[in-house]
Scaffold this active site. Structure first.
Site, PDB file in Angstrom:
ATOM      1  N   CYS B  77       0.838  -1.208   0.000  1.00 51.29           N
ATOM      2  CA  CYS B  77       0.000   0.000   0.000  1.00 51.29           C
ATOM      3  C   CYS B  77       0.871   1.256   0.000  1.00 51.29           C
ATOM      4  CB  CYS B  77      -0.987  -0.033   1.172  1.00 51.29           C
ATOM      5  SG  CYS B  77      -2.260   1.232   1.045  1.00 51.29           S
ATOM      6  N   HIS B 176      -3.865  -4.818   0.000  1.00 52.18           N
ATOM      7  CA  HIS B 176      -3.420  -5.359   1.293  1.00 52.18           C
ATOM      8  C   HIS B 176      -3.567  -6.880   1.288  1.00 52.18           C
ATOM      9  CE1 HIS B 176      -2.825  -1.653   3.585  1.00 52.18           C
ATOM     10  NE2 HIS B 176      -3.809  -1.144   2.861  1.00 52.18           N
ATOM     11  N   GLU B 178      -2.481  -8.878   3.340  1.00 50.47           N
ATOM     12  CA  GLU B 178      -2.701  -9.318   4.729  1.00 50.47           C
ATOM     13  C   GLU B 178      -4.167  -9.199   5.139  1.00 50.47           C
ATOM     14  OE1 GLU B 178      -1.476  -6.441   3.818  1.00 50.47           O
ATOM     15  OE2 GLU B 178      -1.946  -4.848   5.253  1.00 50.47           O
TER      16      GLU B 178
END
Lengths: 251, 194
Positions: B77, B176, B178
């Site tokens: 990001c 993202h 994650e």
């Protein structure tokens, strides 16, 4: 294409999920971490956790809970409830939250939005607005819906976005808990007035309500609590229904 | 396998750390230069504001260290945008690994920031091994990097832009991983295996 989001909301008190009906008559809907995992597996696009615990001491419990949630779920989540400073926000973001939502503190001090946006970027600052329709217009309420501000919702939304709010979570107090549908009119007005995503909240009772708030209300996301917690609407079948109705949805 | 997540305070590092733990990787979160240099994999996370983040990196002298790294490095990001030359956010000179600049999404009917799940296409490199075209990834950003020879994934919002970049050992992802469910987890695993 960017998908519309379905967001279960979990109100947290003393580490447990609760849901107010018209902000009263709180009922227990279970363990937040268990619910969070279940929702992420069922296809929720995002989660919101609102801490309605009153005391500072208990807030430490919330920050620990945020870490437990962050460890276990692999979708984004926003946390809010009583955030009043850079330190509060920083603590929760460091605990693993992706975004923070602010409400009353921003009403009392709109500059707080600027400070938070400057430090963390406006994309992780969600402005929560509790709004009520009275005297032919929508007005902002603060302090968990107890304090009438006299400020028009549309004006506050515009000001907050100018200050750096990256997203608006709009809860209609008239609709919340009724299951009669979202406040489509004010959602549409806000969504067209500001250039940030609007999350519609309050009033979801059927799958059609979600369709209406996405198509007619121009919401970017829709949030609900009790209908998901008590499994009155199943997230995956809701998303399938919306996709069949030509709404961009992640399945 | 020593994985380091660069600690520059401005970023939301915990979620990256936790996502790695879910795939059995216990990363070290540090701003220590020798630890970063000696790591097998380095991640530059990102939730934050560009000028604030660059000031933090400079304060730790990491602005010189990061471009000199030779092991696989992944910016996430804001971390990806910091690997670029410049960001319009806060009028910020960044690390300059990619010549591209991060620009604010032009004002249109679409909203800024883009927040939510969008599809990634034209996938290149092993970072996207076992990832399907048009898989959804979670994105939250107001600034974008245009398409170039370094683009290894493309997303459309307002325009087609780079949702992932690669140059030598440097990777950047605008989304993202994650926070992107199973598909995101696979991308993290792929990075660890590079």
């Amino acid at each position: 294409m960017l998908a519309k989001r379905i967001i279960p909301c979990l109100d947290i008190k003393n580490g447990r999920t609760v849901k107010g009906i018209n902000f009263e008559n709180i009922r227990d809907a279970g363990d937040p971490v268990e619910l969070a995992i279940a929702y992420s597996e069922k296809g929720a696009d995002e989660l919101v956790f609102l801490d309605i615990t009153a005391t500072i001491e208990k807030r430490k419990t919330f920050s620990k809970l945020v870490t437990r949630i962050a460890k276990q779920i692999n979708i984004p989540f926003t946390v809010g409830g009583g955030i009043g400073s850079i330190e509060d926000a920083s603590k929760l973001l460091n605990a693993g939250a992706d975004k923070i939502s602010i409400n009353s503190a921003a009403v009392n001090d709109p500059e707080l939005i600027k400070k938070l946006a400057n430090k963390f970027g406006n994309q992780c600052i969600v402005l929560a607005i509790d709004t009520k329709f009275e005297n032919n217009d929508w007005f902002v309420y603060a302090n968990g819906g107890k304090l009438k501000t006299g400020v028009k919702t549309i004006d506050w939304a515009k000001q907050a976005v100018a200050h750096g709010a990256g997203e608006i979570l709009l809860t209609s107090m008239n609709n919340d808990g009724t299951k009669n549908g979202f406040a489509v009119d004010i959602t549409k007005r806000i969504s067209e007035a500001v250039n940030v995503p609007v999350i519609a909240s309050g009033g979801a009772g059927t799958r059609e309500h979600f369709k209406d708030v996405f198509i007619d209300g121009k919401a970017d996301a829709a949030l609900a609590a009790s209908i998901f917690h008590f499994e009155e609407i199943e997230i995956y079948s809701l998303k399938k229904y919306l996709k069949q109705n030509k709404i961009e949805i992640r399945l | 396998m020593k994985v380091v997540i660069i600690d520059y305070k401005a970023g939301n590092i915990q979620s990256v750390k936790f996502a790695l733990e879910r795939i059995g990787i216990y990363a070290t979160v540090t701003d220590n230069i020798s630890e970063i240099i000696s790591a097998d994999k380095v991640i530059l996370p990102g939730v934050g504001e560009a000028s604030y983040a660059m000031t933090a990196l400079k304060g730790k002298k990491l602005d010189n260290v990061i471009p000199s790294l030779t092991q696989p490095v992944m910016g996430i990001c804001l971390g990806m945008q910091l690997l670029c030359k410049y960001s319009e956010e806060g009028d910020t000179n960044c690390l300059g690994i990619f010549e591209q600049v991060a620009k604010l999404f032009p004002a249109t009917k679409l909203k800024v920031p883009q927040i939510g799940w969008n599809t990634i296409t034209n996938l290149k490199t092993n970072l996207f091994k076992n990832i399907k075209e048009n898989d959804y990834q979670y994105l939250v950003h107001s600034y974008y990097v245009e398409l170039s020879n370094y683009t290894i994934a493309k997303t459309n919002y307002v325009i087609d832009y780079s949702s992932a970049l690669q140059k030598n050992n440097f990777y950047g992802v605008q989304f993202h991983p994650e926070k992107s469910g199973l598909a995101g987890q696979i991308i993290l695993e792929n990075f660890i295996k590079l």
